[in-house]
Design a protein around this motif. Sequence first.
Motif, short mmCIF file in Angstrom:
data_model
loop_
_atom_site.label_atom_id
_atom_site.label_comp_id
_atom_site.label_asym_id
_atom_site.label_seq_id
_atom_site.Cartn_x
_atom_site.Cartn_y
_atom_site.Cartn_z
N GLN A 33 0.73 -1.28 -0.06
CA GLN A 33 0.07 -0.02 0.09
C GLN A 33 0.78 1.18 -0.15
O GLN A 33 0.22 2.37 0.01
CB GLN A 33 -1.15 0.14 1.26
N CYS A 34 2.35 0.99 0.02
CA CYS A 34 2.93 2.40 0.05
C CYS A 34 4.14 2.33 -0.62
O CYS A 34 4.97 1.41 -0.35
CB CYS A 34 3.05 2.85 1.44
N GLY A 35 4.54 3.14 -1.54
CA GLY A 35 5.98 3.26 -2.13
C GLY A 35 6.70 4.69 -1.88
O GLY A 35 7.27 4.63 -0.62
N THR A 36 5.82 5.67 -2.65
CA THR A 36 6.13 7.00 -2.34
C THR A 36 6.03 7.34 -0.84
O THR A 36 6.70 8.14 -0.15
CB THR A 36 5.60 7.84 -3.26
N ASP A 37 4.71 6.92 -0.39
CA ASP A 37 4.33 7.62 0.95
C ASP A 37 4.77 6.83 1.90
O ASP A 37 3.65 6.03 2.30
CB ASP A 37 2.81 8.01 0.45
N LEU A 38 5.79 6.85 2.58
CA LEU A 38 6.13 5.93 3.35
C LEU A 38 5.47 6.01 5.05
O LEU A 38 5.29 5.02 5.84
CB LEU A 38 7.62 5.82 3.72
N GLY A 39 4.53 7.27 5.07
CA GLY A 39 3.97 7.42 6.26
C GLY A 39 2.99 6.10 6.30
O GLY A 39 2.74 6.12 7.52
N LEU A 40 2.40 5.49 5.33
CA LEU A 40 1.63 4.56 5.29
C LEU A 40 2.01 3.05 5.59
O LEU A 40 1.39 2.07 5.55
CB LEU A 40 0.75 4.50 4.10
N ILE A 41 3.16 2.97 6.11
CA ILE A 41 3.83 1.72 6.33
C ILE A 41 3.10 0.85 7.47
O ILE A 41 2.75 1.63 8.41
CB ILE A 41 5.28 1.57 6.54
N ARG A 42 2.95 -0.41 7.46
CA ARG A 42 2.06 -0.99 8.34
C ARG A 42 3.28 -1.97 9.26
O ARG A 42 2.71 -2.66 9.98
CB ARG A 42 1.05 -1.84 7.64
N THR A 43 4.46 -2.19 8.71
CA THR A 43 5.25 -3.40 9.39
C THR A 43 5.42 -2.67 10.89
O THR A 43 5.85 -1.57 10.94
CB THR A 43 6.44 -3.35 8.48
N ARG A 44 5.41 -3.67 11.78
CA ARG A 44 5.31 -3.33 13.12
C ARG A 44 6.65 -3.89 13.99
O ARG A 44 7.19 -4.98 13.53
CB ARG A 44 4.21 -3.81 13.93
N ALA A 45 6.88 -3.26 14.97
CA ALA A 45 8.35 -3.70 15.63
C ALA A 45 7.83 -3.69 17.04
O ALA A 45 7.76 -2.55 17.81
CB ALA A 45 9.55 -2.54 15.13
N ASN A 46 7.82 -4.88 17.68
CA ASN A 46 7.44 -4.72 19.16
C ASN A 46 8.60 -5.28 19.83
O ASN A 46 9.33 -6.36 19.74
CB ASN A 46 6.29 -6.04 19.16
N GLU A 52 7.39 -7.69 12.32
CA GLU A 52 6.27 -8.33 11.61
C GLU A 52 5.58 -7.53 10.42
O GLU A 52 5.36 -6.28 10.60
CB GLU A 52 4.87 -8.22 12.66
N GLY A 53 5.71 -8.06 9.28
CA GLY A 53 4.99 -7.12 8.29
C GLY A 53 5.66 -7.71 6.84
O GLY A 53 6.23 -8.64 6.95
N THR A 54 5.14 -7.15 5.85
CA THR A 54 5.44 -7.78 4.34
C THR A 54 6.10 -6.40 3.74
O THR A 54 5.30 -5.35 3.73
CB THR A 54 3.99 -8.15 3.66
N LYS A 55 7.06 -6.89 3.01
CA LYS A 55 7.60 -5.64 2.23
C LYS A 55 7.98 -6.22 0.92
O LYS A 55 8.07 -7.58 0.58
CB LYS A 55 9.06 -5.58 2.58
N ILE A 56 7.70 -5.35 -0.14
CA ILE A 56 7.76 -5.99 -1.54
C ILE A 56 8.92 -5.16 -2.21
O ILE A 56 9.45 -3.99 -1.73
CB ILE A 56 6.40 -5.58 -2.35
N TRP A 57 9.08 -5.66 -3.35
CA TRP A 57 10.28 -5.11 -4.30
C TRP A 57 11.54 -5.12 -3.67
O TRP A 57 12.30 -3.92 -3.87
CB TRP A 57 9.44 -3.63 -4.72
N ILE A 58 11.86 -6.10 -2.77
CA ILE A 58 13.01 -5.88 -2.12
C ILE A 58 14.31 -6.69 -2.80
O ILE A 58 14.18 -7.83 -3.17
CB ILE A 58 13.13 -6.66 -0.77
N THR A 59 15.13 -5.78 -3.46
CA THR A 59 16.35 -6.37 -4.26
C THR A 59 17.30 -7.03 -3.44
O THR A 59 17.77 -6.40 -2.38
CB THR A 59 16.84 -4.89 -4.86
N GLY A 60 17.39 -8.30 -3.84
CA GLY A 60 18.41 -8.99 -3.11
C GLY A 60 17.80 -9.52 -1.80
O GLY A 60 18.58 -9.96 -1.01
N GLY A 61 16.58 -9.53 -1.76
CA GLY A 61 15.93 -10.00 -0.16
C GLY A 61 16.44 -11.69 0.01
O GLY A 61 16.56 -11.69 1.17
#
Lengths: 591, 591
Positions: free
Chosen positions: B169-182, B192-201
Amino acid sequence: MQYQAPANDLRFLLFDVLGADRLHELEKYADATPDLISAVIDEAGKLAAEVIQPTNQVGDREGCTYDPETRSVKTPEGFKDAYKKFVEGGWTALDAPLEYGGQGLPHTLKFVVDEMVCSTNLSLGMYPGLTHGAISALHAHGSDELKNIYLEKLISGEWTGTMCLTEPQCGTDLGLIRTRANPNDDGSYAIEGTKIWITGGEHDLVDNIVHLVLAKLPGAPDTTKGISLFVVPKFLPESGERNPAFCGGLEHKMGIKGSATCVMNFEGAKGWLVGEPNDGMRAMFTMMNEARLMVGMQGLGLAEMAYQESLGFARERLQSRSLSGPKNPDGPADPIIVHPDVRRMLMRQKVLNEGMRALALFAGHQLDLSVAHPDETVRESADDLVQLLTPVVKSFLTDEGFNNANTGLQVLGGSGFTTDWPLEQLVRDGRIARIYEGTNGIQAMDLVGRKLSLKGGQLVRTLFGTLSGYLKDNPEAPHREELKNAMKALETATMWLASNAPKDPEQAGAAATPYLRLMALTVIGYLWSRMANVANEQLAAGEGNKPLLESKVVSARFYFERLLPEVDWLLGDIQSGKDSLMAFSDDHWAA
Amino acid sequence: MQYQAPANDLRFLLFDVLGADRLHELEKYADATPDLISAVIDEAGKLAAEVIQPTNQVGDREGCTYDPETRSVKTPEGFKDAYKKFVEGGWTALDAPLEYGGQGLPHTLKFVVDEMVCSTNLSLGMYPGLTHGAISALHAHGSDELKNIYLEKLISGEWTGTMCLTEPQCGTDLGLIRTRANPNDDGSYAIEGTKIWITGGEHDLVDNIVHLVLAKLPGAPDTTKGISLFVVPKFLPESGERNPAFCGGLEHKMGIKGSATCVMNFEGAKGWLVGEPNDGMRAMFTMMNEARLMVGMQGLGLAEMAYQESLGFARERLQSRSLSGPKNPDGPADPIIVHPDVRRMLMRQKVLNEGMRALALFAGHQLDLSVAHPDETVRESADDLVQLLTPVVKSFLTDEGFNNANTGLQVLGGSGFTTDWPLEQLVRDGRIARIYEGTNGIQAMDLVGRKLSLKGGQLVRTLFGTLSGYLKDNPEAPHREELKNAMKALETATMWLASNAPKDPEQAGAAATPYLRLMALTVIGYLWSRMANVANEQLAAGEGNKPLLESKVVSARFYFERLLPEVDWLLGDIQSGKDSLMAFSDDHWAA
C-alpha cells in the motif's frame, strides 16, 4: 482493465471536425452514412474489448512456436478463435473492393478499426494487417487472372498475405537483394532465396498463405530498378500442392511475440509476376505506403491503451496528500491523480494521443477524398496531403506512441515494470513500430528527400495553403498566434532546405528528423486549433457533450503552451546544418 | 561485442577537467594518486569486460528462480562466480571506511566502477549496490555494537544488504507503512510485516543477508515521523539461528531479471534499532541519497554499452551509399555511419553520455570534497552542490540513459529488436531506473520542493556562483553566449518558482519536471564548455590525445547547437504555470 474504445472522441473528430459525416455524399461511399460509421465504431470497439483484448497477454507469454520437423508455426492459445471471429464479422473486408467481396467502405474507417485492434492485441492485428497490404498490391498491379485467383479469399480472410522484402544483407537498401526468379516453361517463375523478418510467413490461422516476394529476374540490373514482385502461395490454388516456400525458423524478439516473424526459404517455389518486370518497387510501395499509415495507428493504439491503464491506476492508487489540501479526507491518502506531476504525465498522454488521432484521421479522410471526390482539384490536393503526411504519421505516431506508453508505465511506478500490469508489454510491443516498414529515419528522408520535391514542391504548398486557409476563414481561431509561429518555423525550415539541400544532399539528411517532427507538431497544432474551435462553438450554442468539449478546450491550451513550443528548438537544430554531425572522422568516435 | 571501458574519457575528465588528480593532496584521500586512480579505471574495466559482461545475457534468459519449498532463491548461472571474483578483487570495499576493512578511496572512484558494472550487468551490480547503501546507513547511524557485528562482513562482501521500504500500500508515501516492531525482552524487536520489491532480499550468492527494515514502534505516529529503522539479519550472527525473514516470492519484471526482486515476509523476525526511535527516515535517506547517485550511473552505464554496440554496428553494416558519393566503393554499399541521420543518433548518444558522465563525476568529486577538504567553506559549498544535484543526476541520467539506449537500438533497426543483440535487454533493464529509489517525478519534487529552499536558497546560489565564477575566470569560455542564455533561463525559472511556489505549492509541482531538466542541461552545458576549454588549450599546446580532444570540441558544438536550446522550451513550459495541468475535473479525463 477492459479496453474502452474512444468512441466519443472518434465521433467528435470524424463528424464535427473533419467532416467525415459527409462522406456518404460521395458516390463511392454512399453507404458510409453517419449511422453506419457510428455503428462500425461501436461494433469494432466491442470486438476489440471482448474478443481481441483477452488474447493479448497470453499471446505475449506463450509466443509463437516453431516445429522444425514440420516447419510449421503454432500461434498462441486463443489467436485462432479470435481471428475466426474477426473474419466472421467481416472486418478483413471493410475497405476492400466491392467487386471481390469487400465492403468498399472509406479508408478512414479502416484506420479507426486498426487503432482499436492495435490497442488490444498488436500481434494478432499483424496477420490481417499484412494481408491488407497484399490485397492492395494485387488489386493495383496484378493481372485479372491473379486477382480472380487470390483477392476474394484474401479479402474474406480465408487466406492471409505477407510482404517478403528483407534479406539478411538488406533491409533499407533493397537494391542488394539476392532472391532470384527464374522463368519456368508454364509462365510461372521458380523463386530461390531467403527472406527474413517475414510477418505471418507461416502460421496456423488459415489454410493458405499468399506471399508477395521481391526477387530479381535473370539479367536484371543490380539496383532497385532490377526488382520484380511475385505472388507465391503456400499451396498452389489449382492443385492444392505444397509450394516449397518454407519457414526456416522464428525470430526471438523484444515484443509482439504473438506475431510470427519468420525466416522464409524459397526453394524453387512457384511464383507469378505481379505487374511489369523490374517494376516491383512501385508495387512494393503500394503495400508500403498503406502499411506505413497502419503502423502509425499501431503506435497510437498502444498509447491509447497505456493512457486508459494509467488513468485508471492514477484514480485508484492512494499515495500522499494533495498539495492544496486533502481531496480524499476519509481515506489514508489521496489518489495520485491530484498531484500536478502525475497530471502532467496524464495530460501529455491524452493531448498527444488525441492530437495524433486527429492527424491520422485527417490523413485518412484525405485519402478517401483523393479516391472518391468528384472534383479533380480536390482529389489532387487531398492526394498531395496524403503523400506528404504518410511518413509523418508513421514516424511521429510511433515515436510518440512509444513515448506515451512509457509515460503510462511511469504513472504506475514499480507496478508498471512488473508483468502483473500490461504496461511493460505495451512498451515492448510498440518498440518495433519505430523500425519496421522503413525506420523512422527513413521516413524522414522520404519526406525531405522525396516528398518535398515532388511536383516542384506542390505537396508542401498544398499543406501551407490548407493551414493558412483555415486561419483566413477563422479569424477567431483559438491559439492563432502560436499556430502562426509554428507555421512560420515550418516555412523557414522548408526554405532553408530548398536553398541548402540541392547543393548538398547531406544537409537534407542532417535536417530530416527534426523537420519531420516540426511538420508533425505544426499540423497537429492546426488540428488542435480546429478541435478547440468546434468545441468553443458547440459550447456557446449549448450543444454536444459538455465534458468532452471542455476537455478539448483545456487540452488545446496544454498543447499550445507546453508541447508546440518545441518547434523553435527544432528550427534551430535544422538551421545549425550538417557540420557538427559530419565532422567526426573514424578515429574520433571511440577516442 | 566486448565492452571497452571509457578509460580515456575518464582520465581526461577526472584529471584534466575536474581536478581529481589532486584528490591525493587531501589527507583523507592520500592514497588516491593519479596512478592509483588510473589503475582502478583499468582494472575495473578489465573485470567488467572479462568477468561481468559474460554473465549478462544468461542472467536475462534464465532469471532468478524461487523454490517455494525452501523459500530460497537461485541466481542465474555464473552470478555466483562473478560475484566471488568481484569480492576477491576488493571491489565491495573500494570507498568503504578503513576502520572496518574498507579501502577508504574517494567516492568518485566508486561512481566510475558503478558505471562499468552497470554497463556489463546491471542485475549483478544490484547485489553489491544495495549492500553499499546498508553499509552507509549502519556506519552513519548504527551503534558501535551493531557496526562491529555487521560492517566488516558487509564491506568484505561476505554478506550482502538490502533496503526494505516499500509495502503493497505504500511506495512513495512511507507514512503509510504497516510493518510493526514490538520490543522483545532482550533489547531486540520482533518485526512483523510484508515488504515488496526488495532487491536481493533472498539469493544464493552469500551466506547471510542483512536487511535494513523500516517499521513502526508501538504507539508511533502514523506519519513518516513515526518510522524507525531496524537491522534484521537472515541468520543471527551470534547463534547462526535462522531468523524468520522469509522470501515469499519473486516479482516478474520487464527487465533486470537476474536481480532477485523479493516479497519479504517478516514473521516476528528479530531486529535491532538503528539510530533513534522514530528517526528512521533520516537513516533511510542516507541510503537513499547514495542509491540515487548510483542509479544515475546505471542509466549512464546502460547507455554507454548501447553506444558501443550501435557504433560497432553502424561501422560494419553496409546499406545504401553516402549522399556525398561512395565511401566504400569496393563494397556493395557504404557502412551506415556515413548517413547524416545515423550520425545524428550516434552523436546524440556520445555527446549526452559524455555530458552525463561529466555531471555525475562532477557531483561525485564534490562529494569527496565535501567530506575531505580542509577548508570548511569549500566543504560546505561542495555539500550544497551534492545535495542539489543528487536528484538531477538520478533523473536526468536515467531518463536520458533510457532514451540513449533506445537510440542505440534504433541504429540497429530490426536487429535491435531481436534478442540476438543486447540492445533490447539494455532498454528493458534500464526502464526501472526511472522508477526506483524515488520515481523521477519524486526527484523533481525533491529538487523544487526541498532542495531549492534549504538554507534559504543557498544551494542553488552556490550553483550559480560556480557557473558564473567559471565564466568570469574564462573570458574565452567556448560557447559562452549559449551557456549564459541557459543560465539566464535557469535563473528566470528559479525566480518564477520563488515568487509563485510559496503562495501555491501546486505551482512547484507543475514546474518540477521541466525545472529539473533545465538545471541538468545547464550544468551539463557548463561542463561541456569546460571540457571544450581544456581541449582547446591542450590542442593549442600540442599536448594530449589529439582525436579525443578534437572529438570534445566537435561534441561541445553539437551539444550547444542541438541539445542545449531545449532550455528555452522548458522555461516556457514552467512559466505557463499549473492551470492547463490542473483544470480537468473527474468527468473530463475520459469524456
